[in-house]
Design a protein around this motif. Structure first.
Motif, PDB file in Angstrom:
ATOM      1  N   VAL A 119       0.839  -1.206   0.000  1.00  0.00           N
ATOM      2  CA  VAL A 119       0.000   0.000   0.000  1.00  0.00           C
ATOM      3  C   VAL A 119       0.868   1.248   0.000  1.00  0.00           C
ATOM      4  CG1 VAL A 119      -1.644   1.376   1.370  1.00  0.00           C
ATOM      5  CG2 VAL A 119      -2.041  -1.074   1.035  1.00  0.00           C
ATOM      6  N   VAL A 130      -3.533   4.483  -4.729  1.00  0.00           N
ATOM      7  CA  VAL A 130      -3.283   3.080  -4.421  1.00  0.00           C
ATOM      8  C   VAL A 130      -4.278   2.251  -5.235  1.00  0.00           C
ATOM      9  CG1 VAL A 130      -3.276   1.314  -2.601  1.00  0.00           C
ATOM     10  CG2 VAL A 130      -2.529   3.653  -2.074  1.00  0.00           C
ATOM     11  N   ASP A 132      -6.886  -0.470  -6.177  1.00  0.00           N
ATOM     12  CA  ASP A 132      -7.931  -1.105  -5.368  1.00  0.00           C
ATOM     13  C   ASP A 132      -7.539  -2.511  -4.941  1.00  0.00           C
ATOM     14  OD1 ASP A 132      -9.621   1.112  -5.453  1.00  0.00           O
ATOM     15  OD2 ASP A 132     -10.756   0.367  -7.173  1.00  0.00           O
ATOM     16  N   THR A 134      -4.569  -3.652  -4.344  1.00  0.00           N
ATOM     17  CA  THR A 134      -3.556  -3.541  -3.294  1.00  0.00           C
ATOM     18  C   THR A 134      -4.217  -3.216  -1.967  1.00  0.00           C
ATOM     19  OG1 THR A 134      -1.967  -2.799  -4.961  1.00  0.00           O
ATOM     20  CG2 THR A 134      -1.402  -2.363  -2.657  1.00  0.00           C
ATOM     21  N   TRP A 135      -5.150  -2.262  -1.995  1.00  0.00           N
ATOM     22  CA  TRP A 135      -5.873  -1.861  -0.786  1.00  0.00           C
ATOM     23  C   TRP A 135      -6.681  -3.033  -0.236  1.00  0.00           C
ATOM     24  CZ3 TRP A 135      -5.632   2.932   1.586  1.00  0.00           C
ATOM     25  CH2 TRP A 135      -6.572   3.177   2.587  1.00  0.00           C
ATOM     26  N   THR A 136      -7.385  -3.715  -1.102  1.00  0.00           N
ATOM     27  CA  THR A 136      -8.221  -4.849  -0.684  1.00  0.00           C
ATOM     28  C   THR A 136      -7.369  -5.974  -0.112  1.00  0.00           C
ATOM     29  OG1 THR A 136      -9.893  -4.269  -2.327  1.00  0.00           O
ATOM     30  CG2 THR A 136      -9.940  -6.528  -1.484  1.00  0.00           C
ATOM     31  N   LEU A 148      -5.042   1.575   7.886  1.00  0.00           N
ATOM     32  CA  LEU A 148      -4.640   2.012   6.554  1.00  0.00           C
ATOM     33  C   LEU A 148      -4.672   3.534   6.447  1.00  0.00           C
ATOM     34  CD1 LEU A 148      -6.322  -0.742   4.387  1.00  0.00           C
ATOM     35  CD2 LEU A 148      -3.873  -0.397   4.763  1.00  0.00           C
ATOM     36  N   THR A 149      -5.574   4.158   7.177  1.00  0.00           N
ATOM     37  CA  THR A 149      -5.598   5.620   7.223  1.00  0.00           C
ATOM     38  C   THR A 149      -4.374   6.132   7.977  1.00  0.00           C
ATOM     39  OG1 THR A 149      -8.007   5.581   7.161  1.00  0.00           O
ATOM     40  CG2 THR A 149      -6.968   7.637   7.868  1.00  0.00           C
TER      41      THR A 149
END
Length: 182
Positions: A119, A130, A132, A134-136, A148-149
């Motif tokens: 991320v 980023v 999606d 990778t985020w997922t 993640l924030t």
């Protein structure tokens, strides 16, 4: 070659002295990066402010923080930060081989941390964007939306120092990070 001289605590601008003293106490000495930041009290305050926010409100352990710093420093080709954070990362429990893997963009056989690093690498390389997938993958690995924030604060702190070092040409005053294998 550095573009600006380094300050000492004794000759730094008065509005930078307290922050410089606090950082020197944390690091054990006045590092070149901080001695150069001291030229501008606003730069010192911004750096100290984000560091204080992370210290007071952050939830990541030192190992995670240092892994993020290594990943972002590598994406930004910041030799100074890769060197300083290699030292800190080994103190935080990462092996030398893991620091090399993180810097080269490889996995370190820690699936959750590997997804977090993906991320921040993606964000560092793509002006904050980023993918999606990778985020997922990070969410699927157990990272929360809150974590993640929070990673964004760590990303911003490291971008700040990486770019500052490039901006002023900070000279290395810590042990150089091992060279990456080709």
């Amino acid at each position: 070659m550095p573009r600006i001289p380094v300050h000492t605590i004794d000759d730094a601008p008065a509005d930078s002295v307290a922050a410089l003293q606090k950082i020197a106490k944390q690091t054990g000495k006045v590092l070149n990066i901080h001695a150069e930041m001291a030229h501008s009290p606003v730069v010192m305050a911004a750096y100290a402010g984000i560091g204080d926010a992370i210290a007071q409100h952050g939830s990541f352990d030192a190992r995670t923080r240092e892994a993020i710093a290594l990943a972002v420093g590598a994406v930004n080709s910041c030799d100074y930060c890769q060197s300083a954070h290699t030292i800190s990362a080994t103190r935080a429990g990462l092996t030398q081989e893991q620091t090399l893997a993180i810097r080269s963009g490889s996995v370190i056989d820690d699936p959750a941390l590997d997804t977090m690093l993906a991320v921040v690498r993606d964000a560092a390389a793509n002006a904050g964007s980023v993918e999606d997938t990778t985020w997922t993958a990070a969410l699927d690995a157990g990272w929360t939306a809150t974590e993640l924030t929070e990673a964004f604060a760590h990303l911003a702190a490291n971008l700040f120092t990486n770019y500052f070092n490039h901006y002023v040409g900070t000279e290395l005053d810590v042990l150089a990070a091992p060279q990456l294998r080709s």
